[in-house]
Design a protein around this motif. Structure first.
Motif, mmCIF file in Angstrom:
data_model
loop_
_atom_site.group_PDB
_atom_site.id
_atom_site.type_symbol
_atom_site.label_atom_id
_atom_site.label_comp_id
_atom_site.label_asym_id
_atom_site.label_seq_id
_atom_site.Cartn_x
_atom_site.Cartn_y
_atom_site.Cartn_z
ATOM 1 N N LYS A 242 10.800 43.061 -9.252
ATOM 2 C CA LYS A 242 10.262 42.678 -7.942
ATOM 3 C C LYS A 242 11.101 43.243 -6.790
ATOM 4 C CE LYS A 242 7.047 40.044 -9.773
ATOM 5 N NZ LYS A 242 5.617 40.424 -9.716
ATOM 6 N N THR A 261 9.339 43.568 -2.591
ATOM 7 C CA THR A 261 7.985 43.040 -2.812
ATOM 8 C C THR A 261 7.583 42.094 -1.667
ATOM 9 O OG1 THR A 261 8.278 43.171 -5.220
ATOM 10 C CG2 THR A 261 6.512 41.757 -4.394
ATOM 11 N N MET A 268 4.462 46.123 -3.670
ATOM 12 C CA MET A 268 5.855 46.583 -3.785
ATOM 13 C C MET A 268 6.055 47.850 -2.957
ATOM 14 S SD MET A 268 6.742 46.027 -7.827
ATOM 15 C CE MET A 268 5.388 47.063 -8.323
#
Length: 619
Positions: A242, A261, A268
C-alpha cells in the motif's frame, strides 16, 4: 621480453599500492556518493509522491466541495420540484467555468437526469443513469459516493477520455431523498498536472494503479490505460504494501519505486525510476574520480619511477657493473661516488669489501707466485686453475701454464683425463695425502718427486679445491745411494781395520807372554843383570803402550763403524772419523814399525842375554 628487475618490482609494488589506495578511496567515495545520491533521489521521489497524494486529496476535496455546494443550492431543489431552469443555467455556468469537468448533472430517485450538461454543451436531461454505480450508491442510501473505477467517456473525436464519478445525495429540508448531484472530473486534468511532469533521471516517471492493479495513469505510455498488470511481481508487492518503497527488476535493469495509496479510492500513486539514473551523479563523480585517480596514479608512478631510478636503480646498476667487473677479475674497476643516503653507505661498504678482497687475493696470489716449489691448484671438479712455472720446469713441459688450465690432474700430469692421481684422491677423501712417485717427464727423463696434495676450504669449511706440491727428490736419492755405497766401503774398511787391530793385539799378547816367560827364565839373573832388567822393564812398558794403542785403534774402528751406520746426516762426521782412523792407523803403523824395531832390539838383547847365560853356564 620483459626482464624482472628491482626497478620493475619496486615500481610495480608502489604502483599497486597507489592503485589500491586510490581504488579504495574512489570506491569509498563512490559508494558514499552512490548511497547519498540514491538517498537524495529517494527523498525527492518520496517528497513528490507525498505532494501528489496531497494534490489528489485536494483534487478530490475540490470535487466533493463542488457537489456538496450544488446539493444545497435552492436551484437544485427547484429542479427536483419540477423547475430545472435555474439549475440548468447554474450547471451550464459551472461547466464553462470549470474546464476540468466533463459533465455535471442532477438525477432523480428513478435515475433519470433532471438537468445536466457535458463539456460539449450537450443537454443531458432525460438520460437514464439508473444502472450507473454512482446512482445506485446514492439511491442506496449513501450520502457521498466516490467512484473507484475510471470511466471511458468518448470525446466525440475518437479519443479516449477518462473520468470518474463523484455524487452527492440531495435531500429535502425534512430529509427526504430527492435525488443526487453527480460531477465527472476529467482525470487527465489531475494526471497532466501531477503524474505526467515528474521525471527522475532520463526514464523515471510516475504512474497510478487502481485497487485491481489496472493502470489509471501513466506518464509515458497512455496506451496502458486500464490495462491489468496485477500479474506483475512489482504490482503485487505494491498492492500488498500500500505505502512504502521497493526495488525490482524491469527488462534487465533495476528500478526503484515509491508507492502511496489514496484512502478514499484505493488508488496507488507510484513514482518509479532506474537506479542507474538515480545514481548517475554518483556514477559521473565516480568516473571523474577514477580519471583523477588514474592521473594521480600515473603522476605518482612516474615521480616514483624517477626517484627510484635516480636514487636506487641507477646506483644499483653502477654497483652491479662494478661487482660484475670484479667478479670477472677486473680489479682495476672503479666505483663512482655519486651516491646518496643508504646507497652511499652501501657503496662505501662495497669499496671496503673489494679493497679487503683485493688485499687477500693479492696476498694469496703473491704466495702462489712466490712459491719456489712446483705447485698446481685444482678446483673441486679436479680442473687446473693455477700452475706455476716451477711445475712446468720440473715436468719438462714448455709453453704458457695457462694453456693447461681446465685439465684434470690426470690429464695435466699424465695426459690421461680419467687417470687416478693422488690429487684426485685427496680431493675425494678431503684429507692431506703424501706419496713418493717416480715420474717420466715430457723429455723422457725419470725423476723422483714427493707429492703432497692438501685440500683447500673456504671460511665456512666448504671444499674449494686442492693444492698439489711436487718436491723433487731425484738428486737427494742419488746422493743417498752414493752415501750408502760409501758407507758400505767405510764399514768394510772399518771391519778390516778391526781385524788388523785384533791381529796386532793378539801378537802383542803373544809377545807379552814370551817376554813374561823370558822374565821368569832370567829371574835368577835379574839381580846380577840390573841393567838388563831395567832394559826389560822399559821394553815391557813399551809393549803395554803398544797394546793400549792397539786397543784404542779397535775402539776407534768400532766408533767409525757406528758413525758410518747413522746415515746421510752424519756423513760429514763419518768422514772426519775416517780421517781420524786413518791418522791413528798411520800412527799405529808408525808404532808398529817402532815396535818392530824394538822387538828386533829385544831380540838382540835376548840374544845377548842368551849369550851371557851361556857364558854364565860355562862359568
Amino acid at each position: 621480453m620483459f626482464r624482472k628487475s628491482i626497478s620493475s618490482v619496486l615500481i610495480t609494488a608502489v604502483a599497486l599500492a597507489v592503485i589500491l589506495t586510490v581504488t579504495a578511496i574512489v570506491a569509498y567515495v563512490s559508494r558514499s556518493t552512490y548511497h547519498l545520491a540514491l538517498d537524495q533521489e529517494k527523498q525527492a521521489m518520496s517528497q513528490m509522491i507525498r505532494t501528489t497524494n496531497t494534490a489528489l486529496a485536494v483534487y478530490m476535496d475540490g470535487t466533493k466541495t463542488l457537489v456538496e455546494t450544488l446539493a444545497v443550492q435552492q436551484a437544485v431543489t427547484e429542479a427536483f420540484a419540477g423547475d430545472p431552469t435555474r439549475a440548468k443555467a447554474r450547471i451550464r455556468e459551472y461547466i464553462k467555468v470549470y474546464k476540468d469537468y466533463w459533465a455535471i448533472l442532477l438525477f432523480d430517485t428513478q435515475g433519470k437526469v433532471v438537468a445536466g450538461y457535458n463539456a460539449k454543451g450537450e443537454d443531458m436531461a432525460g438520460l437514464d443513469r439508473s444502472e450507473r454505480a454512482y446512482v445506485k450508491a446514492i439511491l442506496g442510501g449513501q450520502d457521498l459516493f466516490v467512484d473507484k473505477e475510471l470511466l471511458n467517456a468518448k470525446s466525440g473525436g475518437g479519443e479516449d477520455l477518462f473520468v470518474f464519478a463523484l455524487a452527492r445525495a440531495v435531500k429535502s429540508p425534512d430529509g427526504k431523498l430527492l435525488g443526487g448531484v453527480g460531477a465527472f472530473p476529467r482525470w487527465e486534468a489531475f494526471t497532466r498536472a501531477f503524474i505526467d511532469p515528474p521525471r527522475f533521471g532520463d526514464r523515471g516517471y510516475g504512474f497510478m494503479f487502481d485497487a485491481k492493479g489496472r493502470f489509471i495513469a501513466h506518464a509515458m505510455d497512455k496506451s496502458l490505460m486500464l490495462k491489468d498488470f496485477s500479474d506483475q511481481e512489482f504490482v503485487k508487492k505494491a498492492l500488498e504494501m500500500k505505502n512504502g518503497e521497493l526495488f525490482y527488476d524491469w527488462k534487465g535493469e533495476q528500478k526503484y519505486m515509491v508507492v502511496a495509496t489514496d484512502t478514499d479510492t484505493g488508488w496507488m500513486i507510484c513514482m518509479s525510476a532506474y537506479v542507474s539514473e538515480l545514481t548517475e551523479t554518483a556514477t559521473n563523480q565516480r568516473n571523474v574520480l577514477l580519471g583523477l585517480g588514474a592521473a594521480a596514479v600515473l603522476i605518482l608512478v612516474l615521480a616514483i619511477m624517477l626517484v627510484i631510478s635516480r636514487l636506487v636503480v641507477r646506483p644499483l646498476h653502477e654497483i652491479e657493473g662494478f661487482t660484475a667487473a670484479i667478479a670477472k677479475g677486473d680489479f682495476k674497476a672503479v666505483l663512482g661516488t655519486r651516491f646518496k643516503f643508504e646507497m652511499k653507505s652501501l657503496a662505501e661498504n662495497i669499496r671496503t669489501m673489494v679493497a679487503e678482497l683485493k688485499q687477500k687475493l693479492g696476498f694469496a696470489q703473491g704466495v702462489l707466485d712466490g712459491f719456489v716449489l712446483p705447485c698446481t691448484v685444482f678446483d673441486k671438479d679436479n680442473k687446473a686453475t693455477f700452475i706455476n712455472p716451477h711445475m712446468m720446469q720440473a715436468l719438462d713441459q714448455e709453453g704458457d701454464p695457462k694453456a693447461h688450465y681446465g685439465k684434470t690432474s690426470g690429464g695435466f700430469f699424465y695426459g690421461e683425463e680419467s687417470r687416478e692421481t693422488i690429487t684426485l684422491k685427496a680431493l675425494r677423501e678431503k684429507r692431506r695425502l703424501d706419496s713418493e712417485v717416480e715420474y717420466t717427464t715430457g723429455k723422457g727423463r725419470t725423476k723422483i718427486f714427493n707429492v703432497t696434495s692438501t685440500p683447500i676450504n673456504d671460511l665456512d669449511g666448504n671444499l674449494l679445491g686442492v693444492l698439489a706440491v711436487w718436491f723433487e727428490l731425484t738428486e737427494i736419492r742419488s746422493q743417498q745411494k752414493k752415501i750408502e755405497a760409501q758407507n758400505q766401503k767405510i764399514a768394510q774398511a772399518a771391519s778390516a781395520a778391526n781385524t788388523v787391530s785384533d791381529q796386532v793385539a793378539s801378537a802383542s799378547e803373544e809377545l807379552s807372554a814370551q817376554i813374561e816367560q823370558s822374565s821368569r827364565g832370567s829371574e835368577e839373573q835379574r839381580n846380577r843383570t840390573g841393567e838388563a832388567a831395567t832394559a826389560m822393564e822399559e821394553m815391557n812398558a813399551t809393549v803395554m803402550e803398544v797394546a793400549k794403542s792397539a786397543s784404542t785403534a779397535a775402539e776407534l774402528a768400532d766408533k767409525a763403524k757406528a758413525k758410518a751406520q747413522e746415515g746421510e746426516r752424519l756423513v760429514d762426521e763419518v768422514v772426519a772419523t775416517i780421517n781420524q782412523v786413518n791418522t791413528k792407523a798411520e800412527e799405529l803403523k808408525t808404532d808398529m814399525t817402532e815396535l818392530g824395531k824394538q822387538a828386533e832390539g829385544i831380540g838382540q838383547i835376548m840374544n845377548v842375554i842368551a849369550d851371557i847365560a851361556d857364558q854364565t853356564n860355562l862359568l
